[in-house]
Design an enzyme around this catalytic site. Structure first.
Site, PDB file in Angstrom:
ATOM      1  N   CYS A   2       0.827  -1.207   0.000  1.00 45.51           N
ATOM      2  CA  CYS A   2       0.000   0.000   0.000  1.00 45.51           C
ATOM      3  C   CYS A   2       0.864   1.260   0.000  1.00 45.51           C
ATOM      4  CB  CYS A   2      -0.859   0.028   1.257  1.00 45.51           C
ATOM      5  SG  CYS A   2      -1.849  -1.444   1.489  1.00 45.51           S
ATOM      6  N   ARG A  27       5.078   0.070  -6.329  1.00 45.14           N
ATOM      7  CA  ARG A  27       5.046  -0.745  -5.119  1.00 45.14           C
ATOM      8  C   ARG A  27       4.050  -1.896  -5.226  1.00 45.14           C
ATOM      9  NH1 ARG A  27       6.705   2.267  -0.400  1.00 45.14           N
ATOM     10  NH2 ARG A  27       5.196   1.117   0.802  1.00 45.14           N
ATOM     11  N   TRP A  76      -3.066  -2.699  -1.454  1.00 45.98           N
ATOM     12  CA  TRP A  76      -2.641  -4.059  -1.823  1.00 45.98           C
ATOM     13  C   TRP A  76      -3.360  -4.954  -0.823  1.00 45.98           C
ATOM     14  CZ3 TRP A  76       0.577  -8.160   0.006  1.00 45.98           C
ATOM     15  CH2 TRP A  76       1.143  -8.975  -0.986  1.00 45.98           C
ATOM     16  N   ASN A 102      -1.876   2.008   6.103  1.00 51.31           N
ATOM     17  CA  ASN A 102      -0.958   0.938   5.671  1.00 51.31           C
ATOM     18  C   ASN A 102      -0.661   0.086   6.892  1.00 51.31           C
ATOM     19  OD1 ASN A 102      -0.772   2.099   3.188  1.00 51.31           O
ATOM     20  ND2 ASN A 102       1.405   2.609   3.317  1.00 51.31           N
ATOM     21  N   GLY A 103      -0.516  -1.216   6.683  1.00 54.11           N
ATOM     22  CA  GLY A 103      -0.189  -2.096   7.807  1.00 54.11           C
ATOM     23  C   GLY A 103      -1.335  -3.044   8.091  1.00 54.11           C
ATOM     24  N   GLU A 484      19.637 -16.405  -7.506  1.00 49.52           N
ATOM     25  CA  GLU A 484      19.156 -15.079  -7.894  1.00 49.52           C
ATOM     26  C   GLU A 484      18.661 -15.080  -9.347  1.00 49.52           C
ATOM     27  OE1 GLU A 484      18.223 -12.634  -6.428  1.00 49.52           O
ATOM     28  OE2 GLU A 484      18.297 -10.925  -7.791  1.00 49.52           O
ATOM     29  N   LYS A 488      14.864 -14.096 -10.429  1.00 47.52           N
ATOM     30  CA  LYS A 488      14.588 -13.010 -11.392  1.00 47.52           C
ATOM     31  C   LYS A 488      13.631 -13.511 -12.464  1.00 47.52           C
ATOM     32  CE  LYS A 488      15.447 -10.001 -10.026  1.00 47.52           C
ATOM     33  NZ  LYS A 488      16.004  -9.965  -8.702  1.00 47.52           N
ATOM     34  N   GLU A 491      10.016 -14.293 -11.081  1.00 52.75           N
ATOM     35  CA  GLU A 491       9.153 -13.200 -10.646  1.00 52.75           C
ATOM     36  C   GLU A 491       8.632 -12.340 -11.790  1.00 52.75           C
ATOM     37  OE1 GLU A 491      12.834 -10.624  -8.668  1.00 52.75           O
ATOM     38  OE2 GLU A 491      10.858 -10.396  -7.839  1.00 52.75           O
ATOM     39  N   HIS A 507      20.920 -36.510  -6.876  1.00 53.92           N
ATOM     40  CA  HIS A 507      20.188 -36.946  -5.673  1.00 53.92           C
ATOM     41  C   HIS A 507      18.686 -36.736  -5.847  1.00 53.92           C
ATOM     42  CE1 HIS A 507      23.924 -37.699  -3.623  1.00 53.92           C
ATOM     43  NE2 HIS A 507      24.356 -36.526  -4.048  1.00 53.92           N
ATOM     44  N   LYS A 607       6.868  -4.121  -3.997  1.00 55.97           N
ATOM     45  CA  LYS A 607       8.277  -3.738  -3.885  1.00 55.97           C
ATOM     46  C   LYS A 607       8.811  -3.918  -2.469  1.00 55.97           C
ATOM     47  CE  LYS A 607      12.217  -2.171  -5.267  1.00 55.97           C
ATOM     48  NZ  LYS A 607      13.083  -3.145  -5.944  1.00 55.97           N
TER      49      LYS A 607
END
Ligand code: AGP
Length: 612
Positions: A2, A27, A76, A102-103, A484, A488, A491, A507, A607
């Site tokens: 948010c 965000r 969000w 927010n929260g 990483e 990338k 996402e 294995h 974000k």
């Protein structure tokens, strides 16, 4: 996550609010809304599901809402599905109070039930509406908005950044925060609140970071901040030192691409103030050789890509320091009853400095007596303020959800810290120390040379973009880098992908390799190159198509076996991931582009993750 913006001043608020919300779009959000108050029209609220474009059309660019005091929000969803009603601002039952939040309010159900028994009617499924209704309830009791806000804050549990407008207070914007970022901006034509500096940087660089438990009252020409006992506070002002253009695309199609291209400069800015006369200098960290000698274990704690930086650093720091280094996911660490004490150094890594799990893990480590060092990109963020020591990465604002330049600057900063600690411990030879430092300083140029000619990556992306499942394999630092590369790709392109330590293939995982499976084989770590090659041969023998990343030194050998090979410049082995990760970022970018994905705002992602 948010986003909040608020404005009170002598200009029309609605266009300012819409512009600020647009700057926080990166965000991630699913609905948006604004509330503006004017003398003649009172409190006017418009909110809707979907993109800001819809809200802007609905309000004719804000022209429909009259007034110079207002709040805006991008939501969000956490409590209640994304729809018009659950969007913020939330209005109290009598329509006199508008609020953005927010929260998460953890005890919202209990308060909601209590208010419903008293006859209050709720319209949304959100925890945030509970705050608006509770505020009206207390305001009706005491007829003093500040007193009512204080009572509400004492009653609610959880995290919040709040922006409040009340019809009875035509000139005041009220703000409060706990465990969710909120800043105050001092502008020429009015004052602002925002959850993210990007929302207001166009108007002012003069900001104050609100602390936990603080309440602020803003008017067009004054700002008063109080602690949770309503005692007035003198707050330190900070100047945001980056330019508004840093948070704009500047001609690039996507922020992610722009940020990939900015990496050499971001690394330069991060390292150059910290290398003087051939030594690493960490001015902001006050550790002595005795303290470092006394450390029995180092913990590196982070989430997502920042955790992957930790994975690389574990290999590098153990090699340099000869001390045990443990890397933990913050979300696991915080609930693991960790064996941390006053002999532990806990390093937390966070681009945003607001990731809730990382912050909670850091607090847990502090509670158990550990010293904490934070590696953070956002100046004045919560983690930066709470850590014992903080070192900033100077990457500048990172807007794309998929991190690139923040990752690269974290990586190089961790290398410098490793070198610094090893020097204090006396565990690194002078010649190696010097070699590493020379190569650190050469990184921006080497990275630039790769970024000047990466057409092959673009070509390979167009060749492989329609694969449904892609494996990344590598050993040691290449494995950490593969984690990483795989994240990338996942996402932003939504392709299923996994990263494996090559030695683990037999294995279990190798059963997934069949003719045509794409394997990205990472062979940049010189010490284990031959072992890595054996694994390439193994997957080739099962029909895999192999796209390899290697260094100039190993190009010839790799090209004999792999189907396609990307070559990065050589550097000191511990720094090789800094160069090796760049083609992986570009590969993910171009694959996502080919697949028509929303690169800067991938689905379901935000974000900064300020909820658990
Ligand atoms: C990576 O591209 C993601 N954006 C994500 O994994 C991110 O690194 C993670 O959420 C941690 O964020 P932080 O560095 O701000 O704490």
């Amino acid at each position: 996550m948010c986003g909040i913006i608020g404005f009170v001043g002598c200009e029309e608020a609605a266009p300012i609010l819409l512009d600020g919300l647009e700057r926080m779009e990166y965000r991630g959000y699913d609905s948006a809304g604004i509330a503006v108050r004017s003398e003649t029209k009172g409190l006017q609220v418009k909110k809707c599901k979907g993109r800001l474009k819809v809200l802007s059309e609905l309000t004719h660019g804000g022209a429909d809402l009259e007034g110079t005091l207002g709040i805006g929000h991008t939501r969000w969803a956490t409590h209640g599905e994304p729809n018009d009603i659950n969007a913020h601002p939330h209005i109290s039952e009598n329509g006199q109070i508008a609020l953005v939040h927010n929260g998460i309010i953890e005890n919202y159900l209990e308060i909601k039930e209590h208010l419903m028994k008293l006859g209050v009617t709720f319209t949304s499924d959100t925890d945030s509406e509970v705050v608006a209704q509770l505020l009206e309830f207390h305001y009706n009791e005491c007829h003093n908005m500040l007193e009512a806000v204080g009572r509400v804050l004492r009653r609610i549990e959880g995290s919040y950044a709040l922006g409040i407008v009340c019809s009875d207070y035509p000139n005041a914007l009220i703000a409060a925060r706990k465990d969710s970022p909120l800043i105050i901006g001092y502008g020429e034509n009015g004052n602002f609140i925002a959850s993210d500096v990007t929302a207001i940087i166009k108007h002012t660089r003069d900001v104050v970071y609100m602390g936990d438990g603080e309440i602020a009252v803003l008017t067009a020409d004054s700002v008063d901040v109080f602690d949770d006992e309503m005692v007035p506070l003198e707050k330190k002002h900070s100047t945001v030192d980056w330019d508004v253009s840093a948070a704009e695309k500047g001609g690039y199609a996507h922020f992610m691409f722009k940020e990939i291209m900015e990496q050499p400069e971001a690394i330069r800015k991060t390292i150059s103030p910290r290398i003087r006369e051939g030594r690493v200098v960490l001015d902001d960290v006050s550790v002595t050789a005795e303290y470092v000698q006394d450390i029995s274990r180092i913990f590196i704690i982070a989430c997502g890509s920042s955790y992957h930086v930790g994975m690389v650093s574990k290999y590098n720091w153990e090699r340099l320091l000869r001390r045990p280094v443990q890397v933990d996911l913050a979300s696991e660490f915080r609930y693991s009853d960790p064996l941390v004490d006053e002999h532990s150094l806990v390093v937390v890594i966070s681009q945003s400095g607001e990731t809730l799990d990382t912050m909670a893990a850091m607090r847990e480590a502090k509670r158990r007596g550990a010293r904490t060092l934070a590696i953070v990109n956002v100046v004045g963020s919560s983690i930066a303020r709470e850590a014992d020591d903080v070192l900033y990465t100077w990457a500048g604002p990172e807007i794309a959800v998929a991190t690139t330049k923040a990752y690269s600057t974290q990586l190089v900063l961790m290398d410098l810290i490793g070198l610094y600690l090893a020097d204090l411990l006396g565990t690194v030879e002078k010649s190696e120390y010097d070699d590493i430092l020379v190569e650190v300083q050469a990184l921006p140029e080497k990275m630039q040379s790769f970024l000047d000619h990466f057409e092959d990556v673009q070509y390979f992306a167009s060749r492989y973009f329609n694969h449904n499942s892609i494996f990344f394999i590598g050993r040691n630092l290449d494995y950490a880098m593969g984690l990483e590369g795989s994240l990338k790709l996942k996402e932003i392109s939504y392709i299923h992908s996994e990263a494996y330590a090559s030695g683990e293939l037999k294995h279990g995982t190798i059963s997934l390799i069949e003719p045509g499976t794409l394997v990205v084989a990472l062979g940049t770590y010189a010490a284990l190159f031959d072992k890595a090659m054996s694994n390439v041969v193994e997957v080739k023998a099962r029909g895999a198509e192999v796209l390899a990343v290697t260094t100039k030194s190993f190009q010839e050998k790799m090209e004999k076996t792999a189907d396609s090979t990307i070559v990065v410049p050589d550097t000191h082995p511990i720094l090789q991931p800094s160069l090796g990760v760049v083609p992986l970022q570009l590969f993910a970018y171009y694959v996502a582009l080919q697949r028509g994905c929303d690169i800067d705002k991938p689905r379901n992602l935000a974000k900064s993750v300020t909820v658990e």
